[in-house]
Design a protein around this motif. Structure first.
Motif, PDB file in Angstrom:
ATOM      1  N   GLN A 175       0.706  11.340   0.806  1.00 31.19           N
ATOM      2  CA  GLN A 175       0.073  10.663   1.933  1.00 31.19           C
ATOM      3  C   GLN A 175      -1.226  11.363   2.302  1.00 31.19           C
ATOM      4  O   GLN A 175      -2.243  10.721   2.562  1.00 31.19           O
ATOM      5  N   THR A 392      -0.166   2.080   8.807  1.00 32.37           N
ATOM      6  CA  THR A 392      -0.830   3.245   8.258  1.00 32.37           C
ATOM      7  C   THR A 392      -2.236   3.331   8.830  1.00 32.37           C
ATOM      8  O   THR A 392      -3.033   2.396   8.680  1.00 32.37           O
ATOM      9  N   LEU A 401       4.328   2.125   9.480  1.00 34.25           N
ATOM     10  CA  LEU A 401       4.745   3.519   9.619  1.00 34.25           C
ATOM     11  C   LEU A 401       6.241   3.613   9.863  1.00 34.25           C
ATOM     12  O   LEU A 401       6.885   4.582   9.473  1.00 34.25           O
TER      13      LEU A 401
END
Length: 410
Positions: A175, A392, A401
């Protein structure tokens, strides 16, 4: 056409991306825009122009020609030495791309992917056992944390031969790497990339000493057998990109699809009653809500004409894959999600020489995961309204999320 339109790190844009992309498509397929960090680029939002840009021979992936522009904006697209995404096929063109992609294509075969079907189903069932038990006991579950994230991470870890104990770290590192890949990379992004590179470098050394029946061992063997087809840095970069691209995109594919299905019970009912629609439905989810919202950067080697717009040599070009999927040239009534659709087209796996090698794996996971959820948990409901979900916030990805859900009586 020019517009002072902030992208990538602008949270307001990310929350309203589809509506903003629709506005841009109304004004034209290509736009000259400015990001919050001062980087100007050409954003492609129309389907035909996007398809052309993704395969255009004069829009390369080597950032050297735009190095000064990127540096002035604080953007790090490529960093060697174990500090970034490394030397990999996504950042190469021509003969270098062919050389870097070759070993992966040899190891990432359709037969290997299809052989994963029973294991993907087994992982899916195990995760849903836990989700179902908690939900049946009246607890709220987070389908991202408990299902859509751990499934692809587990699959890619097993495929590459990565110990599962590292999967939580892998999600955090990847990420960070993705969010730093097209925005101004902060210390957290740099630290994540360094940690990911360091771990995989050690793992490659272990695979060379004690190879296993896994993709990373196969890549090492193929590279070594071909007389060093990949340098050590390129082998590491290839491993990094397989980890990063091999699961985060699928996390968002599954998250976007489940969010849409839980918000549209009629579509979920159709798939439950007609599971043969699942392969086509996965393509529709990829079109309607692309998990990779924007492509990685491309760089104009010379002046390039795209849909009537001239992109000057040295310019940065980004393709809005999410925008292209909702263009009227991609599908009739493109803003409508229709799991029975047969006329839809999308570019979520790219187009041209950089078409995603992992597309068959993503499709396999999508069909199994979505079909199993629909079959086993027909009473699953979102705990909040679809419009209240958080997405996101940065980088090139798009996905929820969290997906708070409860189990209701059917």
């Amino acid at each position: 056409m020019s517009a002072a339109l902030p992208l990538v790190n602008d949270l307001a844009f990310k929350r309203e991306a589809h509506a903003r992309f629709a506005e841009l498509r109304e004004r034209g397929p290509v736009h000259h825009v400015t990001q919050p960090n001062g980087l100007d680029l050409y954003l492609v939002v129309g389907y035909d122009a996007a398809r052309t840009a993704l395969a255009h021979p004069d829009l390369g992936k080597d950032p050297v020609i735009a190095a000064a522009k990127l540096e002035s904006a604080g953007v790090t697209v490529y960093q060697g030495g174990g500090r970034g995404l490394g030397a990999n096929m996504l950042m190469a063109d021509g003969a270098d791309h062919t050389r870097l992609r070759g070993p992966v294509a040899k190891a990432f075969t359709p037969r290997r992917i299809e052989s994963l079907r029973p294991r993907v189903q087994q992982i899916t069932d195990a995760l849903l056992d836990a989700v179902e038990a908690r939900a049946a006991a009246g607890h709220e579950v987070d389908l991202v944390a408990e299902f859509t994230a751990p499934l692809p991470v587990t699959v890619i870890c097993e495929l590459l031969g990565v110990p599962l104990a590292a999967q939580d770290d892998f999600r955090r590192w990847t990420q960070a790497a993705l969010n730093g890949g097209s925005a101004v990379p902060g210390e957290e992004a740099r630290a994540g990339a360094v940690a990911l590179n360091g771990y995989l470098a050690e793992l490659i050394a272990e695979k060379r000493k004690q190879p296993g029946d896994d993709l990373l061992s196969a890549l090492v063997a193929i590279s070594d057998a071909d007389g060093g087809a990949l340098s050590e840095a390129e082998l590491l970069g290839t491993a990094v990109i397989l980890v990063v691209a091999g699961h985060e995109t699928t996390v968002n594919l599954l998250g976007n699809a489940l969010a849409a299905l839980l918000d549209r019970p009629d579509q979920a009912r159709l798939l439950r009653e007609r599971p043969e629609l699942l392969p086509g439905a996965v393509e529709e989810f990829l079109r309607w809500d692309a998990p990779v919202e924007q492509s990685t950067m491309r760089f104009a080697r010379r002046d390039v004409e795209l849909a009537g717009a001239v992109v000057p040599a040295g310019s940065v070009v980004v393709v809005a894959l999410a925008a292209a999927g909702r263009d009227e040239r991609a599908a009739a009534d493109p803003a409508t999600l229709d799991v029975t659709r047969t006329d839809g087209r999308h570019l979520s796996f790219g187009h041209g020489i950089h078409y995603c090698l992992g597309a068959p794996l993503a499709r396999l996971e999508g069909e199994i995961a979505l079909g199993t959820v629909l079959r086993r948990l027909p009473g699953l409901r979102l705990r909040c309204a679809y419009g209240e979900l958080d997405w996101t916030p940065a980088g090139i990805m798009h996905g929820p999320l969290a997906l708070p859900a409860v189990l209701a009586e059917v």
